[in-house]
Motif scaffolding. Structure first.
Motif, PDB file in Angstrom:
ATOM      1  N   ALA A 146      63.482  67.550  62.862  1.00 28.27           N
ATOM      2  CA  ALA A 146      62.399  67.995  63.518  1.00 28.27           C
ATOM      3  C   ALA A 146      62.219  69.571  64.204  1.00 28.27           C
ATOM      4  O   ALA A 146      61.655  70.137  63.776  1.00 28.27           O
ATOM      5  N   GLU A 147      63.394  70.200  64.299  1.00 26.07           N
ATOM      6  CA  GLU A 147      63.612  71.343  64.904  1.00 26.07           C
ATOM      7  C   GLU A 147      63.551  72.304  64.031  1.00 26.07           C
ATOM      8  O   GLU A 147      62.875  73.575  64.259  1.00 26.07           O
ATOM      9  N   TRP A 148      63.635  72.103  62.426  1.00 22.44           N
ATOM     10  CA  TRP A 148      64.117  73.054  61.791  1.00 22.44           C
ATOM     11  C   TRP A 148      62.564  72.913  60.898  1.00 22.44           C
ATOM     12  O   TRP A 148      61.986  74.064  60.773  1.00 22.44           O
ATOM     13  N   ARG A 149      61.859  71.609  61.201  1.00 19.12           N
ATOM     14  CA  ARG A 149      60.282  72.130  60.429  1.00 19.12           C
ATOM     15  C   ARG A 149      59.337  72.635  61.815  1.00 19.12           C
ATOM     16  O   ARG A 149      58.646  73.517  60.726  1.00 19.12           O
ATOM     17  N   VAL A 150      59.738  72.438  62.616  1.00 20.85           N
ATOM     18  CA  VAL A 150      59.064  73.166  63.786  1.00 20.85           C
ATOM     19  C   VAL A 150      59.279  74.404  63.139  1.00 20.85           C
ATOM     20  O   VAL A 150      58.237  75.614  62.989  1.00 20.85           O
ATOM     21  N   LEU A 151      60.393  75.051  63.111  1.00 18.29           N
ATOM     22  CA  LEU A 151      60.584  77.013  63.269  1.00 18.29           C
ATOM     23  C   LEU A 151      60.161  76.888  61.455  1.00 18.29           C
ATOM     24  O   LEU A 151      59.032  77.834  61.991  1.00 18.29           O
ATOM     25  N   VAL A 152      60.310  76.232  60.852  1.00 19.07           N
ATOM     26  CA  VAL A 152      60.199  77.290  59.422  1.00 19.07           C
ATOM     27  C   VAL A 152      57.690  77.043  59.479  1.00 19.07           C
ATOM     28  O   VAL A 152      57.417  77.944  58.938  1.00 19.07           O
ATOM     29  N   HIS A 153      57.748  76.105  60.530  1.00 12.06           N
ATOM     30  CA  HIS A 153      56.659  75.728  60.513  1.00 12.06           C
ATOM     31  C   HIS A 153      55.804  76.762  61.032  1.00 12.06           C
ATOM     32  O   HIS A 153      55.028  77.114  60.917  1.00 12.06           O
ATOM     33  N   LEU A 154      56.387  77.902  61.986  1.00 13.08           N
ATOM     34  CA  LEU A 154      55.863  78.746  62.984  1.00 13.08           C
ATOM     35  C   LEU A 154      55.853  80.353  62.183  1.00 13.08           C
ATOM     36  O   LEU A 154      55.119  80.824  61.828  1.00 13.08           O
ATOM     37  N   GLN A 155      57.500  79.972  61.431  1.00 15.42           N
ATOM     38  CA  GLN A 155      57.338  81.155  60.821  1.00 15.42           C
ATOM     39  C   GLN A 155      55.860  81.137  60.031  1.00 15.42           C
ATOM     40  O   GLN A 155      55.629  82.429  59.517  1.00 15.42           O
ATOM     41  N   ARG A 156      55.041  79.591  59.424  1.00 18.45           N
ATOM     42  CA  ARG A 156      54.667  79.718  58.055  1.00 18.45           C
ATOM     43  C   ARG A 156      53.181  80.183  58.591  1.00 18.45           C
ATOM     44  O   ARG A 156      52.558  81.797  57.996  1.00 18.45           O
ATOM     45  N   ARG A 157      52.964  79.795  60.490  1.00 17.55           N
ATOM     46  CA  ARG A 157      51.341  80.093  60.350  1.00 17.55           C
ATOM     47  C   ARG A 157      51.348  80.663  61.732  1.00 17.55           C
ATOM     48  O   ARG A 157      49.960  80.759  62.189  1.00 17.55           O
ATOM     49  N   GLY A 158      52.531  81.136  62.708  1.00 18.12           N
ATOM     50  CA  GLY A 158      52.062  81.821  63.575  1.00 18.12           C
ATOM     51  C   GLY A 158      52.103  80.898  64.124  1.00 18.12           C
ATOM     52  O   GLY A 158      52.936  80.049  64.366  1.00 18.12           O
ATOM     53  N   CYS A 171      50.932  68.674  60.713  1.00 18.09           N
ATOM     54  CA  CYS A 171      51.370  69.819  59.198  1.00 18.09           C
ATOM     55  C   CYS A 171      52.620  68.948  58.314  1.00 18.09           C
ATOM     56  O   CYS A 171      52.892  69.770  57.045  1.00 18.09           O
ATOM     57  N   VAL A 172      53.613  68.243  59.236  1.00 17.56           N
ATOM     58  CA  VAL A 172      55.384  69.115  59.377  1.00 17.56           C
ATOM     59  C   VAL A 172      55.713  67.647  58.982  1.00 17.56           C
ATOM     60  O   VAL A 172      56.644  66.800  58.960  1.00 17.56           O
ATOM     61  N   ASN A 173      54.697  66.158  58.892  1.00 19.72           N
ATOM     62  CA  ASN A 173      55.062  64.932  58.706  1.00 19.72           C
ATOM     63  C   ASN A 173      56.062  64.877  59.404  1.00 19.72           C
ATOM     64  O   ASN A 173      56.803  63.993  59.332  1.00 19.72           O
ATOM     65  N   LEU A 174      55.604  64.112  60.994  1.00 21.19           N
ATOM     66  CA  LEU A 174      56.422  63.845  61.648  1.00 21.19           C
ATOM     67  C   LEU A 174      55.357  63.816  63.147  1.00 21.19           C
ATOM     68  O   LEU A 174      54.279  64.234  63.355  1.00 21.19           O
ATOM     69  N   GLU A 175      55.374  62.126  63.754  1.00 22.37           N
ATOM     70  CA  GLU A 175      55.359  62.015  64.511  1.00 22.37           C
ATOM     71  C   GLU A 175      55.227  62.840  66.501  1.00 22.37           C
ATOM     72  O   GLU A 175      55.958  64.011  65.829  1.00 22.37           O
ATOM     73  N   LYS A 176      53.652  63.216  66.991  1.00 24.15           N
ATOM     74  CA  LYS A 176      53.635  64.080  67.746  1.00 24.15           C
ATOM     75  C   LYS A 176      54.972  63.983  68.827  1.00 24.15           C
ATOM     76  O   LYS A 176      55.069  65.215  69.519  1.00 24.15           O
ATOM     77  N   PRO A 177      55.472  63.177  69.735  1.00 24.98           N
ATOM     78  CA  PRO A 177      56.277  62.858  70.186  1.00 24.98           C
ATOM     79  C   PRO A 177      57.746  63.580  69.729  1.00 24.98           C
ATOM     80  O   PRO A 177      58.345  64.555  70.980  1.00 24.98           O
ATOM     81  N   ARG A 178      57.735  63.661  68.540  1.00 22.97           N
ATOM     82  CA  ARG A 178      59.244  63.797  67.930  1.00 22.97           C
ATOM     83  C   ARG A 178      58.740  65.583  68.156  1.00 22.97           C
ATOM     84  O   ARG A 178      59.530  66.723  68.516  1.00 22.97           O
ATOM     85  N   VAL A 179      57.475  65.787  67.425  1.00 25.48           N
ATOM     86  CA  VAL A 179      57.648  67.079  67.335  1.00 25.48           C
ATOM     87  C   VAL A 179      57.201  68.230  69.165  1.00 25.48           C
ATOM     88  O   VAL A 179      58.242  69.742  69.367  1.00 25.48           O
ATOM     89  N   SER A 180      56.803  67.384  69.947  1.00 26.79           N
ATOM     90  CA  SER A 180      56.403  67.736  71.618  1.00 26.79           C
ATOM     91  C   SER A 180      58.928  68.123  72.348  1.00 26.79           C
ATOM     92  O   SER A 180      59.301  69.011  72.017  1.00 26.79           O
ATOM     93  N   ARG A 181      58.529  66.936  71.504  1.00 26.04           N
ATOM     94  CA  ARG A 181      60.412  67.308  71.678  1.00 26.04           C
ATOM     95  C   ARG A 181      61.581  68.375  71.500  1.00 26.04           C
ATOM     96  O   ARG A 181      62.347  69.167  72.310  1.00 26.04           O
ATOM     97  N   ALA A 182      61.448  68.250  70.098  1.00 26.12           N
ATOM     98  CA  ALA A 182      61.795  69.673  69.219  1.00 26.12           C
ATOM     99  C   ALA A 182      61.178  70.780  70.011  1.00 26.12           C
ATOM    100  O   ALA A 182      62.080  71.814  70.386  1.00 26.12           O
ATOM    101  N   VAL A 183      59.438  70.937  70.482  1.00 22.06           N
ATOM    102  CA  VAL A 183      59.132  72.675  70.523  1.00 22.06           C
ATOM    103  C   VAL A 183      60.328  72.516  72.346  1.00 22.06           C
ATOM    104  O   VAL A 183      61.084  73.318  72.509  1.00 22.06           O
ATOM    105  N   ALA A 184      60.159  71.412  72.386  1.00 21.53           N
ATOM    106  CA  ALA A 184      60.558  71.301  74.516  1.00 21.53           C
ATOM    107  C   ALA A 184      61.750  72.260  74.021  1.00 21.53           C
ATOM    108  O   ALA A 184      62.464  73.001  74.582  1.00 21.53           O
ATOM    109  N   ARG A 185      63.085  71.181  73.117  1.00 18.85           N
ATOM    110  CA  ARG A 185      64.235  72.113  72.246  1.00 18.85           C
ATOM    111  C   ARG A 185      64.389  73.350  72.295  1.00 18.85           C
ATOM    112  O   ARG A 185      65.224  74.059  72.987  1.00 18.85           O
ATOM    113  N   LEU A 186      63.543  73.809  71.332  1.00 20.19           N
ATOM    114  CA  LEU A 186      63.412  74.998  70.988  1.00 20.19           C
ATOM    115  C   LEU A 186      63.465  76.003  72.005  1.00 20.19           C
ATOM    116  O   LEU A 186      63.960  76.528  71.740  1.00 20.19           O
ATOM    117  N   GLU A 187      62.410  75.689  73.099  1.00 18.96           N
ATOM    118  CA  GLU A 187      62.106  76.660  74.118  1.00 18.96           C
ATOM    119  C   GLU A 187      62.586  76.826  75.065  1.00 18.96           C
ATOM    120  O   GLU A 187      63.533  77.517  75.709  1.00 18.96           O
TER     121      GLU A 187
END
Length: 162
Positions: free
Chosen positions: A39-51, A61-77
């Motif tokens: 999930a974290e990997w997909r978030v990073l590459v999506h941000l690289q592509r889209r800003g 856009c990354v085929n992940l459920e919203k709570p999983r994206v939120s957790r990934a973003v929190a951990r990446l932050e």
């Protein structure tokens, strides 16, 4: 009538197994080098592509459920790889973007994962690669015509920039 259904021959199952195997193989690289999960990997590459984008945009856009994206973003932050910025139009929406450290991490990871992709695709002839991508597009098109299927996102439809 006996059940003759063979899961191992069922196309959706075979695609899922292959996709999962490839994702797990790639995750060995970015997991080992940067402690990232899928999930974290997909978030990073999506941000690289889209800003700068919202969690909703990433989720769509990354085929992940919203709570999983939120957790990934929190951990990446927490790891300093992404930052959150309030959007002017709606205080509840937050734009997420890569930090310099996030860009550096991707700069280290991308050569590793693209080398794995090149090895996998190198097993196919040029004709097989063209056929492979053509078949995938035909399956997408069939789902595009199915009103019960999740639509492709604008990112999936748009060619990569650069």
């Amino acid at each position: 009538m006996p059940n003759t259904f063979e899961l191992s021959a069922f196309m959706p199952y075979r695609l899922a197994v292959l996709s999962e195997r490839v994702s797990r193989r790639l995750s060995i690289e970015y997991g080992h080098t940067h402690g990232l999960n899928v999930a974290e990997w997909r978030v990073l590459v999506h941000l690289q592509r889209r800003g700068k984008v919202s969690v909703r945009d990433i989720h769509n856009c990354v085929n992940l459920e919203k709570p999983r994206v939120s957790r990934a973003v929190a951990r990446l932050e927490s790891a300093g790889l992404v930052q959150k910025l309030g959007k002017q139009t709606d205080g509840r929406l937050v734009a997420i973007s890569l930090t310099g450290e996030g860009e550096r991490a991707l700069g280290e990871i991308l050569p590793l994962v693209t080398e794995i992709e090149a090895r996998l695709m190198g097993e196919l002839s040029e004709t097989e690669r063209e056929t492979f991508f053509s078949v995938m597009e035909k399956l997408h098109a069939a789902l595009d015509g199915d009103p019960k299927a999740r639509p492709r996102s604008a990112v999936e439809l748009a060619p990569d920039e650069g």
